[in-house]
Write a protein that holds these residues in place. Sequence first.
Motif, short mmCIF file in Angstrom:
data_model
loop_
_atom_site.label_atom_id
_atom_site.label_comp_id
_atom_site.label_asym_id
_atom_site.label_seq_id
_atom_site.Cartn_x
_atom_site.Cartn_y
_atom_site.Cartn_z
N GLY A 156 65.04 71.19 27.54
CA GLY A 156 64.70 71.70 26.22
C GLY A 156 64.73 70.67 25.12
O GLY A 156 64.33 70.97 23.99
N CYS A 157 65.15 69.42 25.41
CA CYS A 157 65.18 68.40 24.36
C CYS A 157 63.77 67.93 24.03
O CYS A 157 62.86 68.02 24.85
N ARG A 158 63.60 67.39 22.84
CA ARG A 158 62.29 66.92 22.40
C ARG A 158 61.92 65.63 23.13
O ARG A 158 62.74 64.70 23.21
N ILE A 159 60.68 65.55 23.63
CA ILE A 159 60.25 64.34 24.35
C ILE A 159 59.04 63.67 23.72
O ILE A 159 58.66 62.56 24.11
N GLY A 160 58.38 64.31 22.73
CA GLY A 160 57.22 63.70 22.10
C GLY A 160 56.36 64.73 21.39
O GLY A 160 56.67 65.92 21.39
N HIS A 161 55.28 64.24 20.76
CA HIS A 161 54.30 65.14 20.17
C HIS A 161 52.94 64.46 20.18
O HIS A 161 52.84 63.24 20.33
N ILE A 162 51.90 65.26 20.00
CA ILE A 162 50.53 64.76 20.00
C ILE A 162 49.86 65.25 18.73
O ILE A 162 49.97 66.43 18.36
N ASP A 163 49.17 64.35 18.03
CA ASP A 163 48.50 64.72 16.78
C ASP A 163 47.23 65.52 17.05
O ASP A 163 46.30 65.02 17.69
N PHE A 164 47.20 66.76 16.58
CA PHE A 164 45.97 67.56 16.47
C PHE A 164 45.25 67.85 17.79
O PHE A 164 44.20 67.30 18.09
N GLY A 165 45.80 68.78 18.56
CA GLY A 165 45.11 69.29 19.74
C GLY A 165 45.43 68.55 21.02
O GLY A 165 45.32 67.34 21.06
N SER A 166 45.81 69.27 22.08
CA SER A 166 46.28 68.56 23.25
C SER A 166 46.66 69.50 24.40
O SER A 166 46.49 70.70 24.32
N ARG A 167 47.24 68.88 25.44
CA ARG A 167 47.72 69.62 26.60
C ARG A 167 48.96 68.92 27.14
O ARG A 167 49.08 67.69 27.07
N ALA A 168 49.89 69.68 27.68
CA ALA A 168 51.07 69.11 28.32
C ALA A 168 51.20 69.71 29.71
O ALA A 168 51.08 70.92 29.89
N GLY A 188 50.98 83.17 27.46
CA GLY A 188 51.44 82.45 26.28
C GLY A 188 52.87 81.98 26.47
O GLY A 188 53.72 82.73 26.98
N LEU A 189 53.16 80.75 26.06
CA LEU A 189 54.48 80.14 26.27
C LEU A 189 55.01 79.51 24.99
O LEU A 189 54.25 79.16 24.09
N ARG A 190 56.34 79.31 24.97
CA ARG A 190 57.00 78.59 23.89
C ARG A 190 57.76 77.41 24.49
O ARG A 190 58.53 77.58 25.45
N ALA A 191 57.53 76.22 23.93
CA ALA A 191 58.14 74.99 24.46
C ALA A 191 59.66 75.08 24.43
O ALA A 191 60.26 75.51 23.44
N GLY A 192 60.29 74.66 25.54
CA GLY A 192 61.73 74.61 25.62
C GLY A 192 62.40 75.96 25.70
O GLY A 192 63.63 76.04 25.69
N GLU A 193 61.62 77.02 25.80
CA GLU A 193 62.17 78.38 25.77
C GLU A 193 61.68 79.23 26.94
O GLU A 193 62.48 79.82 27.66
N SER A 194 60.36 79.29 27.12
CA SER A 194 59.78 80.11 28.18
C SER A 194 59.99 79.48 29.55
O SER A 194 59.72 78.29 29.73
N VAL A 195 60.44 80.26 30.53
CA VAL A 195 60.65 79.76 31.87
C VAL A 195 59.34 79.83 32.65
O VAL A 195 58.68 80.88 32.68
N VAL A 196 58.95 78.71 33.27
CA VAL A 196 57.68 78.64 34.02
C VAL A 196 57.89 78.61 35.53
O VAL A 196 56.96 78.86 36.29
N ALA A 197 59.10 78.28 35.98
CA ALA A 197 59.40 78.25 37.42
C ALA A 197 60.90 78.39 37.62
O ALA A 197 61.70 77.89 36.82
N ARG A 198 61.26 79.08 38.70
CA ARG A 198 62.68 79.30 38.99
C ARG A 198 62.86 79.50 40.48
O ARG A 198 62.08 80.21 41.12
N ARG A 199 63.86 78.84 41.02
CA ARG A 199 64.17 78.99 42.44
C ARG A 199 65.31 79.97 42.59
O ARG A 199 66.30 79.93 41.88
N ASP A 200 65.15 80.89 43.56
CA ASP A 200 66.22 81.85 43.88
C ASP A 200 67.10 81.24 44.95
O ASP A 200 66.67 81.03 46.09
N GLU A 201 68.31 80.90 44.55
CA GLU A 201 69.23 80.25 45.51
C GLU A 201 69.84 81.29 46.44
O GLU A 201 70.08 82.42 46.05
#
Length: 201
Positions: A156-168, A188-201
């Motif tokens: 969730g820590c900040r790693i960078g930004h892109i000026d005006f339009g992009s993809r990560a 729709g997702l929110r950076a550092g908040e929405s979970v995109v993958a999870r392993r069930d241990e």
Amino acid sequence: MRYAPGVRRFALPAFLAAIPLAVLAPPLSALSLLLGGFVLWFFRDPERTPSAPGVVSPADGRVSVVREEGEQVRIGVFMNVTDVHVNRAPFDGRVDRVTHRPGAHRPAFSKESERNERVDVDVSTPEGPAELSLIAGAFARRIHPYVEEGETLSRGCRIGHIDFGSRADVLLPPCYDSEDVTVEVGDGLRAGESVVARRDE
């Protein structure tokens, strides 16, 4: 409100231009103020907290790519002009390498964007090797990574930004497969908040 680095470079000229324009051409002064306000809004950098255990989204926006690449799964998030453009670490890890790759500036949601200018961040995570990619779009002209080789990342820590339009993109560690992905194209997702993958241990 916190803002991404570089906001003054775009916002300050617009606000300064509004002063003489207020006398010379009031409608243009108002337009200049609106432009400066838009820049401030675009560079906003709100606080975020992961919503649950798992890999979190590297970007605000909508899922544009979910595909398998060899033994790993790639998830791409397209950032529209209305989205926050500060990118965040999807997981804990250590930065092994940061590589800038020159390229084109095609629309970030298209297949041709694979050849766009980008910054790839190779990360060693507790679950194996992974990669983050900050990809420029049609209007983006500068990618600003905040991290360097050897740095430790917290989820969730900040790693960078892109000026005006992009993809990560995030290339998940090999222990994740398609069944572990919790999103699909169009979500729709929110950076550092929405979970995109999870392993069930």
